[in-house]
Motif scaffolding. Structure first.
Motif, PDB file in Angstrom:
ATOM      1  N   ALA A   1       0.819  -1.210   0.000  1.00 16.31           N
ATOM      2  CA  ALA A   1       0.000   0.000   0.000  1.00 16.31           C
ATOM      3  C   ALA A   1       0.852   1.259   0.000  1.00 16.31           C
ATOM      4  O   ALA A   1       0.393   2.327  -0.428  1.00 16.31           O
ATOM      5  N   LEU A   2       2.086   1.144   0.468  1.00 21.20           N
ATOM      6  CA  LEU A   2       2.984   2.301   0.542  1.00 21.20           C
ATOM      7  C   LEU A   2       3.901   2.378  -0.669  1.00 21.20           C
ATOM      8  O   LEU A   2       4.690   3.319  -0.781  1.00 21.20           O
ATOM      9  N   LEU A   3       3.804   1.395  -1.563  1.00 19.16           N
ATOM     10  CA  LEU A   3       4.691   1.317  -2.719  1.00 19.16           C
ATOM     11  C   LEU A   3       3.906   1.610  -3.997  1.00 19.16           C
ATOM     12  O   LEU A   3       2.806   2.144  -3.947  1.00 19.16           O
ATOM     13  N   THR A   4       4.487   1.277  -5.141  1.00 22.18           N
ATOM     14  CA  THR A   4       3.815   1.529  -6.420  1.00 22.18           C
ATOM     15  C   THR A   4       3.875   0.281  -7.288  1.00 22.18           C
ATOM     16  O   THR A   4       4.305   0.306  -8.434  1.00 22.18           O
ATOM     17  N   SER A   5       3.411  -0.826  -6.721  1.00 17.61           N
ATOM     18  CA  SER A   5       3.412  -2.115  -7.418  1.00 17.61           C
ATOM     19  C   SER A   5       2.101  -2.326  -8.166  1.00 17.61           C
ATOM     20  O   SER A   5       1.308  -3.220  -7.847  1.00 17.61           O
ATOM     21  N   GLY A   6       1.834  -1.482  -9.139  1.00 17.37           N
ATOM     22  CA  GLY A   6       0.661  -1.638  -9.976  1.00 17.37           C
ATOM     23  C   GLY A   6      -0.645  -1.435  -9.240  1.00 17.37           C
ATOM     24  O   GLY A   6      -0.715  -0.806  -8.183  1.00 17.37           O
TER      25      GLY A   6
ATOM     26  N   SER B   1       6.516  -8.070  11.919  1.00 19.20           N
ATOM     27  CA  SER B   1       7.980  -8.140  11.816  1.00 19.20           C
ATOM     28  C   SER B   1       8.632  -6.765  11.817  1.00 19.20           C
ATOM     29  O   SER B   1       8.132  -5.803  11.220  1.00 19.20           O
ATOM     30  N   LEU B   2       9.776  -6.713  12.502  1.00 21.71           N
ATOM     31  CA  LEU B   2      10.539  -5.472  12.611  1.00 21.71           C
ATOM     32  C   LEU B   2      11.004  -4.996  11.243  1.00 21.71           C
ATOM     33  O   LEU B   2      10.979  -3.793  10.946  1.00 21.71           O
ATOM     34  N   ARG B   3      11.412  -5.934  10.375  1.00 22.80           N
ATOM     35  CA  ARG B   3      11.939  -5.491   9.085  1.00 22.80           C
ATOM     36  C   ARG B   3      10.887  -4.816   8.229  1.00 22.80           C
ATOM     37  O   ARG B   3      11.171  -3.841   7.531  1.00 22.80           O
ATOM     38  N   TYR B   4       9.648  -5.295   8.284  1.00 24.86           N
ATOM     39  CA  TYR B   4       8.607  -4.642   7.488  1.00 24.86           C
ATOM     40  C   TYR B   4       8.078  -3.383   8.170  1.00 24.86           C
ATOM     41  O   TYR B   4       7.611  -2.457   7.483  1.00 24.86           O
ATOM     42  N   ARG B   5       8.142  -3.309   9.492  1.00 29.08           N
ATOM     43  CA  ARG B   5       7.810  -2.046  10.154  1.00 29.08           C
ATOM     44  C   ARG B   5       8.834  -0.981   9.789  1.00 29.08           C
ATOM     45  O   ARG B   5       8.484   0.186   9.563  1.00 29.08           O
ATOM     46  N   THR B   6      10.104  -1.399   9.688  1.00 29.47           N
ATOM     47  CA  THR B   6      11.153  -0.462   9.279  1.00 29.47           C
ATOM     48  C   THR B   6      10.954  -0.017   7.842  1.00 29.47           C
ATOM     49  O   THR B   6      11.046   1.182   7.519  1.00 29.47           O
ATOM     50  N   LEU B   7      10.681  -0.983   6.943  1.00 30.68           N
ATOM     51  CA  LEU B   7      10.426  -0.646   5.544  1.00 30.68           C
ATOM     52  C   LEU B   7       9.252   0.318   5.421  1.00 30.68           C
ATOM     53  O   LEU B   7       9.303   1.295   4.654  1.00 30.68           O
ATOM     54  N   SER B   8       8.203   0.081   6.179  1.00 29.15           N
ATOM     55  CA  SER B   8       7.023   0.942   6.122  1.00 29.15           C
ATOM     56  C   SER B   8       7.349   2.347   6.598  1.00 29.15           C
ATOM     57  O   SER B   8       6.897   3.342   6.007  1.00 29.15           O
ATOM     58  N   ALA B   9       8.141   2.445   7.668  1.00 29.40           N
ATOM     59  CA  ALA B   9       8.523   3.762   8.181  1.00 29.40           C
ATOM     60  C   ALA B   9       9.338   4.530   7.152  1.00 29.40           C
ATOM     61  O   ALA B   9       9.134   5.736   6.936  1.00 29.40           O
ATOM     62  N   VAL B  10      10.255   3.828   6.482  1.00 24.17           N
ATOM     63  CA  VAL B  10      11.074   4.471   5.451  1.00 24.17           C
ATOM     64  C   VAL B  10      10.212   4.921   4.284  1.00 24.17           C
ATOM     65  O   VAL B  10      10.342   6.045   3.772  1.00 24.17           O
TER      66      VAL B  10
ATOM     67  N   PRO C   1      10.938  10.748  -0.173  1.00 29.22           N
ATOM     68  CA  PRO C   1      10.155  11.403  -1.227  1.00 29.22           C
ATOM     69  C   PRO C   1       9.431  10.365  -2.080  1.00 29.22           C
ATOM     70  O   PRO C   1       9.964   9.290  -2.360  1.00 29.22           O
ATOM     71  N   ARG C   2       8.218  10.688  -2.497  1.00 24.22           N
ATOM     72  CA  ARG C   2       7.470   9.748  -3.318  1.00 24.22           C
ATOM     73  C   ARG C   2       8.167   9.479  -4.643  1.00 24.22           C
ATOM     74  O   ARG C   2       7.964   8.428  -5.247  1.00 24.22           O
ATOM     75  N   SER C   3       8.995  10.424  -5.105  1.00 27.59           N
ATOM     76  CA  SER C   3       9.745  10.176  -6.335  1.00 27.59           C
ATOM     77  C   SER C   3      10.677   8.987  -6.169  1.00 27.59           C
ATOM     78  O   SER C   3      10.874   8.195  -7.102  1.00 27.59           O
ATOM     79  N   ALA C   4      11.227   8.812  -4.954  1.00 29.79           N
ATOM     80  CA  ALA C   4      12.099   7.665  -4.693  1.00 29.79           C
ATOM     81  C   ALA C   4      11.289   6.371  -4.652  1.00 29.79           C
ATOM     82  O   ALA C   4      11.731   5.335  -5.140  1.00 29.79           O
ATOM     83  N   VAL C   5      10.094   6.440  -4.073  1.00 26.99           N
ATOM     84  CA  VAL C   5       9.215   5.268  -4.040  1.00 26.99           C
ATOM     85  C   VAL C   5       8.831   4.870  -5.460  1.00 26.99           C
ATOM     86  O   VAL C   5       8.825   3.686  -5.813  1.00 26.99           O
ATOM     87  N   ARG C   6       8.533   5.856  -6.282  1.00 20.72           N
ATOM     88  CA  ARG C   6       8.156   5.562  -7.668  1.00 20.72           C
ATOM     89  C   ARG C   6       9.327   4.981  -8.450  1.00 20.72           C
ATOM     90  O   ARG C   6       9.142   4.098  -9.290  1.00 20.72           O
ATOM     91  N   ALA C   7      10.534   5.460  -8.164  1.00 18.08           N
ATOM     92  CA  ALA C   7      11.714   4.926  -8.852  1.00 18.08           C
ATOM     93  C   ALA C   7      11.907   3.457  -8.510  1.00 18.08           C
ATOM     94  O   ALA C   7      12.210   2.628  -9.374  1.00 18.08           O
ATOM     95  N   PHE C   8      11.679   3.098  -7.242  1.00 15.70           N
ATOM     96  CA  PHE C   8      11.772   1.699  -6.828  1.00 15.70           C
ATOM     97  C   PHE C   8      10.693   0.885  -7.513  1.00 15.70           C
ATOM     98  O   PHE C   8      10.913  -0.240  -7.955  1.00 15.70           O
ATOM     99  N   GLY C   9       9.508   1.468  -7.647  1.00 18.21           N
ATOM    100  CA  GLY C   9       8.385   0.762  -8.251  1.00 18.21           C
ATOM    101  C   GLY C   9       8.564   0.495  -9.729  1.00 18.21           C
ATOM    102  O   GLY C   9       7.873  -0.345 -10.302  1.00 18.21           O
ATOM    103  N   ARG C  10       9.515   1.190 -10.370  1.00 20.18           N
ATOM    104  CA  ARG C  10       9.737   0.987 -11.791  1.00 20.18           C
ATOM    105  C   ARG C  10      10.719  -0.147 -12.064  1.00 20.18           C
ATOM    106  O   ARG C  10      11.057  -0.427 -13.207  1.00 20.18           O
TER     107      ARG C  10
END
Length: 264
Positions: free
Chosen positions: A141-146, A225-234, A239-248
């Motif tokens: 939900a926090l990413l851009t996976s289609g 899990s701590l690792r996914y709580r950390t990922l979610s916090a990050v 910036p959403r531009s960074a999230v979108r870059a990962f999603g590409r």
């Protein structure tokens, strides 16, 4: 003894929810499309846990079937005290050249059915002054996976909004946000996950146990899990531009260039 209704109960997290709730002495209503699997599971749960297991065969992409499940949630006989909106699917396709009918089906299962069933459950529960709704979202939900991310973002925000509306009624709403989980989910979606390291994966047992514990304490957001709580916090602060870059990110799958797989 409280009754729990679980959608997508025949496999994956839904199956684990059924077992954990049954062994905690809850009667269950099992909802999915596969009648054979549901009937077998119901018999196993009743024999192992001594509870009552109802089978409700329904295709949640079909509005009429969704309404039959909603009617069960509104029933005053053996009322449902916990709704687990778990049913979901992964689409291994891009949106633009993809099958629009498949997209509409996924939207119906993961958004429309969640809304309709939550409405039915909340209405019945508020009138009794107690109950809980657990909607399975995802860290996606926090990413851009289609469109999967879009669906789960809706579930997350909808559940938070519902929790606000239900405050003071005795009814709670919780969004469960897992990451990659060892279930049939990706295999059934024909999504190749072999490139992902074992550390990225969660066990269904732990995910469900965390979700149910958070429901009991009235938490609105549950991220196992701590690792996914950390990922979610990050993901929430970068910036959403960074999230979108990962999603590409793209990878080859079955000779095609496809989007990164869905999470959760």
């Amino acid at each position: 003894m409280a009754t729990a209704l679980i959608t997508g109960a025949s496999a994956g997290l839904g199956l684990e929810f059924a077992w954990q709730l049954a062994t905690a002495r809850h009667d269950v209503v099992l909802v999915a499309r596969n009648e054979e699997r549901l009937t077998r599971l119901a018999a196993q749960l009743e024999a192992a846990a001594g509870i009552r297991a109802e089978v409700l065969v329904a295709d949640l992409s079909d509005r009429a079937d969704v309404e039959r499940v909603a009617d069960r949630l509104r029933a005053t006989e053996r009322p449902v005290g916990l709704l687990v909106n778990n049913a979901g699917l992964g689409l291994n396709q891009r949106f633009v050249p993809g099958d629009l009918a498949a997209e509409e089906s996924a939207l119906a299962v993961m958004v429309t059915a969640v809304m309709v069933l939550s409405h039915a459950a909340a209405g019945a529960m508020v009138s009794r002054g107690r109950g809980a709704i657990l909607n399975v979202a995802s860290v996606a939900a926090l990413l851009t996976s289609g469109t999967y991310s879009a669906h789960k973002a809706w579930v997350r925000v909808f559940t938070e909004s519902l929790a606000v509306e239900l405050r003071g009624t005795g009814v709670t709403a919780t969004a469960l946000n897992p990451g990659f989980v060892h279930t049939e989910f990706h295999e059934r979606g024909e999504i190749d996950m072999t490139a992902y390291p074992e550390i990225a994966w969660l066990n269904a047992e732990d995910v469900v146990a965390t979700g149910l514990a958070d429901v009991r304490r009235g938490a609105v957001l549950s991220t196992p899990s701590l690792r996914y709580r950390t990922l979610s916090a990050v993901a929430r602060v970068v910036p959403r531009s960074a999230v979108r870059a990962f999603g590409r990110y793209r990878r080859a799958y079955q000779g095609q260039d496809t989007d990164a797989p869905t999470v959760g």
